[in-house]
Scaffold this motif. Structure first.
Motif, PDB file in Angstrom:
ATOM      1  N   ARG A   1      18.511 -23.816  12.603  1.00  0.00           N
ATOM      2  CA  ARG A   1      18.247 -25.125  13.208  1.00  0.00           C
ATOM      3  C   ARG A   1      16.757 -25.355  13.450  1.00  0.00           C
ATOM      4  O   ARG A   1      16.347 -26.021  14.402  1.00  0.00           O
TER       5      ARG A   1
ATOM      6  N   ARG B   1      14.472 -23.245  14.305  1.00  0.00           N
ATOM      7  CA  ARG B   1      13.857 -22.462  15.369  1.00  0.00           C
ATOM      8  C   ARG B   1      13.222 -21.162  14.878  1.00  0.00           C
ATOM      9  O   ARG B   1      12.428 -20.551  15.593  1.00  0.00           O
TER      10      ARG B   1
ATOM     11  N   GLU C   1      15.971 -30.362  23.493  1.00  0.00           N
ATOM     12  CA  GLU C   1      16.914 -29.268  23.315  1.00  0.00           C
ATOM     13  C   GLU C   1      16.200 -27.948  23.016  1.00  0.00           C
ATOM     14  O   GLU C   1      16.743 -27.064  22.360  1.00  0.00           O
TER      15      GLU C   1
ATOM     16  N   LYS D   1      18.135 -24.927  23.868  1.00  0.00           N
ATOM     17  CA  LYS D   1      19.473 -24.784  23.284  1.00  0.00           C
ATOM     18  C   LYS D   1      19.460 -23.656  22.257  1.00  0.00           C
ATOM     19  O   LYS D   1      18.477 -23.479  21.537  1.00  0.00           O
ATOM     20  N   TYR D   2      20.517 -22.905  22.225  1.00  0.00           N
ATOM     21  CA  TYR D   2      20.710 -21.750  21.323  1.00  0.00           C
ATOM     22  C   TYR D   2      19.890 -20.532  21.736  1.00  0.00           C
ATOM     23  O   TYR D   2      19.934 -19.506  21.076  1.00  0.00           O
TER      24      TYR D   2
ATOM     25  N   GLU E   1      26.095 -20.367  25.910  1.00  0.00           N
ATOM     26  CA  GLU E   1      26.599 -21.481  26.700  1.00  0.00           C
ATOM     27  C   GLU E   1      28.056 -21.244  27.054  1.00  0.00           C
ATOM     28  O   GLU E   1      28.856 -20.855  26.200  1.00  0.00           O
TER      29      GLU E   1
END
Length: 356
Positions: A131, A133, A346, A349-350, A354
């Protein structure tokens, strides 16, 4: 600073075909399809890296700002090392695991990593493998069990983990761990060889000897001429392939993979290969006295010349392979450019798990 891969492209004039020893010629009984496939894999990898060079440098100016552009940050390219990935991965399936280095694209491509999602990851896009990152040094594709890391020799221990799991499940899946010759002096290298030998794990260790650990020559950092000799210390087979020879790599990898699948344990293969570009894009390579001679050792035109001489390739086949590679690569570049950037909101996020 702009950098380019010098030397002839597929189909152009090539250097003279280097001589092949009678012993090597005697063992060369590969069928035409296998040889064409090895060549096609090498061409696809090189075509991809040339496109990455183009996109990486397109907006790094004025001057050279490593933080600018569509692909910010460092970029380590594997041009010249294609024979290693092509020869090894020709024996693997998507169920086998591959752990690569910070110079990973050739192994990712040869092992069947999704080209569009890999490119999107390199461009930092939300549709990337991670994604957006991770970037080009941290490619993970669970669909084909591929991973890589920017940490030197980091891939060896995870490959052992995969091999350990495979050895306790039905089937004959194996792991392949890749590193450079400089990383063979790391503790993780020796610990991994030892443990793999003790547990007789289905793993093949690959060392890419491109002669340069960043700017340090192998002769200044390593006490022995061949890391393959180190295999004997752990009671496993070791073999060194000279001259960046894709067919010799294919044959050696075939032996090592068959040994691993048969439950006979690990093997070590070192390949004398070639880093055609700098350690990273923007590296002026002032430390390389042989830099002007590098293009004549380009493995792709040399292998193409050999296959033409053997009647395996002709103009039409070379053009078709080049066109197919270009089509796939440009489609992947377009997909990456048209994909969205991650939402800054975000950013965490990841990073953490979660709760459902």
């Amino acid at each position: 600073m702009s950098t380019s891969v010098t030397g002839p492209a597929p189909g152009q004039d090539v250097p003279p075909v280097p001589p092949v020893s009678s012993e090597a010629a005697a063992r060369r009984d590969l069928d035409a399809d296998t040889r064409r496939n090895l060549y096609a894999t090498m061409v696809l990898s090189r075509t991809y890296e040339l496109a990455i060079v183009r996109e990486y440098h397109a907006d790094k100016g004025p001057g050279f700002d490593i933080g600018k552009g569509l692909v910010p940050g460092e970029m380590h390219l594997s041009a010249g090392q294609e024979p290693v990935a092509a020869g090894v991965c020709a024996h693997l399936t998507k169920d086998d695991a591959v752990t690569a280095t910070h110079r990973p694209h050739h192994f990712a491509i040869a092992h069947g990593v999704d080209l569009e999602r890999m490119t999107a990851e390199i461009f930092g896009r939300e549709t990337g493998l991670g994604r957006g990152r991770g970037g080009h040094m941290h490619l993970f594709d669970p669909a084909v069990h591929f991973s890589c890391s920017g940490i030197i020799a980091e891939g060896y221990p995870p490959a052992l983990g995969a091999a350990f799991a495979f050895s306790r499940r039905p089937g004959n899946r194996i792991a392949v761990a890749v590193t450079g010759e400089g990383a063979a002096n790391q503790g993780a290298f020796h610990e991994s060889l030892n443990l793999a030998a003790v547990w007789k794990l289905p793993v093949v260790f690959i060392v890419e000897d491109n002669e340069w650990g960043i700017s340090v020559p192998r002769t200044a950092s390593t006490a022995i001429a061949s890391n393959a000799d180190r295999a004997a210390a752990y009671g496993i087979p070791g073999e060194r392939i000279e001259d960046n020879d894709v067919e010799a790599v294919y044959e050696a990898a075939g032996r090592a993979v068959a040994r691993a699948r048969a439950g006979e344990g690990p093997s070590l293969i070192e390949v004398a290969t070639l880093r055609m570009l700098g350690h990273f894009e923007g590296d002026a390579q002032g430390y390389r006295p042989e830099l002007a001679e590098v293009p004549q050792h380009d493995p792709i035109p040399r292998y193409e010349a050999r296959l033409r001489e053997a009647g395996v390739l002709d103009d039409a086949a070379v053009e078709q392979i080049a066109n197919e590679a270009t089509s796939r690569v440009e489609a992947a570049i377009t997909f990456a450019k048209e994909s969205p950037l991650p939402d800054p909101a975000e950013v965490l996020k990841y990073v953490f798990a979660e709760e459902a």
